[in-house]
Design a protein around this motif. Structure first.
Motif, PDB file in Angstrom:
ATOM      1  N   ILE A  45       0.572  -1.492   0.009  1.00 18.16           N
ATOM      2  CA  ILE A  45       0.169   0.184   0.145  1.00 18.16           C
ATOM      3  C   ILE A  45       0.968   1.018  -0.557  1.00 18.16           C
ATOM      4  N   LEU A  46       1.804   1.545   0.621  1.00 21.29           N
ATOM      5  CA  LEU A  46       2.823   2.213   0.648  1.00 21.29           C
ATOM      6  C   LEU A  46       3.588   2.663  -1.050  1.00 21.29           C
TER       7      LEU A  46
ATOM      8  N   ALA B   4      -5.562  14.195   2.952  1.00 23.97           N
ATOM      9  CA  ALA B   4      -6.026  12.844   2.737  1.00 23.97           C
ATOM     10  C   ALA B   4      -6.363  12.687   1.442  1.00 23.97           C
ATOM     11  N   SER B   5      -7.061  13.461   0.759  1.00 20.26           N
ATOM     12  CA  SER B   5      -8.403  13.709   0.115  1.00 20.26           C
ATOM     13  C   SER B   5      -7.767  13.269  -0.965  1.00 20.26           C
TER      14      SER B   5
ATOM     15  N   TYR C  15      -7.925   6.319  11.030  1.00 17.88           N
ATOM     16  CA  TYR C  15      -9.160   8.098  10.052  1.00 17.88           C
ATOM     17  C   TYR C  15      -9.634   7.909   8.666  1.00 17.88           C
ATOM     18  N   ARG C  16     -10.624   7.726   8.762  1.00 14.70           N
ATOM     19  CA  ARG C  16     -12.155   7.302   7.347  1.00 14.70           C
ATOM     20  C   ARG C  16     -12.231   8.490   6.653  1.00 14.70           C
TER      21      ARG C  16
ATOM     22  N   ASN D  25      -7.263   2.543  -0.019  1.00 13.59           N
ATOM     23  CA  ASN D  25      -8.896   2.660   0.793  1.00 13.59           C
ATOM     24  C   ASN D  25      -7.464   2.958   2.633  1.00 13.59           C
ATOM     25  N   ARG D  26      -6.495   3.285   2.468  1.00 13.99           N
ATOM     26  CA  ARG D  26      -6.518   3.688   3.820  1.00 13.99           C
ATOM     27  C   ARG D  26      -4.674   5.052   3.795  1.00 13.99           C
TER      28      ARG D  26
END
Length: 344
Positions: A5-6, A311-312, A343-344, A16-17
């Protein structure tokens, strides 16, 4: 094998996170690190593949960070070349040979990473095997010092407050400074090529001291050399290259022109300046590491503020705006990480 993911985020993809790692994540804020360093110098640990491997994975064992950043020092290539140095408590690295004239350049004449610092390759190879065995695979990260920062150590003989010696050579002996940085470019390309071939999936270029420069000085004395490293590595590898300039909040346009895959944000950068970074460049950062000295509520609030800010954006990695401080309370580090995970 799909990328971690990184690596997805460092390549500009929406995940997704929010993945996270942080600079100096293996260090003295961890009790297990303090246990392993008893009776050992920094060089004892960083030049021993068994110990460097163990230290690198300590944060992952505890926090499940998304990146394993190689435990080493930016001065490793200089030490491998035979430049005598040692680490002094509360002072940092001290170089016993410095460069002040052209004849001094011979101390950097030969550098072969596989022969002179094989422990780097051994550590990365073992980290790759460790990462592959995890249920959620962390990325293996390498790094190097950028030429301006390496030159500052070679000229100043250690950490400096005023950087008078390097400025005197930059402005008074520009040809000597150029020859030194050209040699450091070649060494850094060789060093990072070796890291990629040993298993590093991404690397970070640390220009820790370039923030002392104005934009014009940075272009002339630092950025052009970093840009050359990035260009040459990109011609060979499809691995993300992260650029970090300590105190470089005023240098974002200059950093963008070097075309890194990722810019690591200093904690002082303004949001309106970040918005000017092209979307093709991923970003990481940028919590002020000293917030970790505050109360738990403050840590959570400031971590959420950074996440809300960035985050967006596709291709975002949570990180600190500089290295974590040795006395950071462990419970606050845990609060920061839990906040990222929730966080979401």
């Amino acid at each position: 094998m799909s990328p971690s993911i990184l690596i997805q985020a460092l390549k500009g993809q929406k995940c997704n996170r929010i993945p996270f790692w942080y600079m100096r994540q293996a260090g003295r804020y961890l009790p297990e690190y303090n246990e392993i360093r008893k009776g050992r110098t920094f060089l004892d640990m960083s030049t021993n593949a068994d110990i460097a491997y163990e230290i690198t994975i300590q944060p992952h064992r505890r926090f499940q960070n998304d990146g394993l950043i190689l435990f080493a020092d930016i001065l490793t290539p200089l030490h491998a070349c035979g430049v005598p140095l040692y680490f002094e408590e509360k002072r940092g690295p001290v170089l016993e040979r410095t460069i002040s004239k052209e004849e001094d350049l011979h101390i950097l004449e030969s550098f072969s990473p596989a022969e002179q610092c094989p422990y780097i390759g051994e550590t990365l190879t073992r980290l790759t095997a460790y990462a592959s065995g995890q249920s959620e695979r962390p990325a293996v990260l390498g790094f190097a010092g950028a030429p301006f920062t390496m030159a500052s150590y070679l000229i100043e003989g250690g950490t400096s407050k005023k950087f008078e010696k390097i400025r005197s050579i930059m402005f008074g002996q520009p040809e000597l400074f150029k020859k030194l940085c050209d040699r450091l470019v070649d060494m850094t390309v060789d060093y990072l090529r070796y890291q990629f071939k040993s298993g590093a999936e991404a690397v970070q270029l640390f220009d820790s001291w370039a923030g002392i420069l104005s934009a014009e000085q940075y272009d002339e004395f630092a950025g052009r050399y970093t840009e050359e490293i990035i260009r040459r590595l990109k011609a060979e590898f499809d691995h993300p290259i992260i650029l970090f300039v300590g105190g470089g909040h005023h240098l974002l346009p200059e950093m963008v022109r070097q075309n890194p895959d990722v810019i690591s944000l200093d904690w002082r950068v303004r949001i309106e300046d970040v918005e000017k970074i092209p979307s093709r460049i991923a970003i990481q950062g940028n919590l002020d590491p000293l917030y970790l000295y505050g109360g738990k509520d403050r840590v959570i609030r400031e971590t959420e503020a950074v996440l809300n800010r960035f985050a967006s954006r596709p291709g975002y990695v949570f990180n600190l705006g500089h290295g974590i401080h040795p006395a950071s309370p462990l419970e606050n580090v845990e609060a920061m990480i839990q906040t990222i995970r929730n966080y979401r």
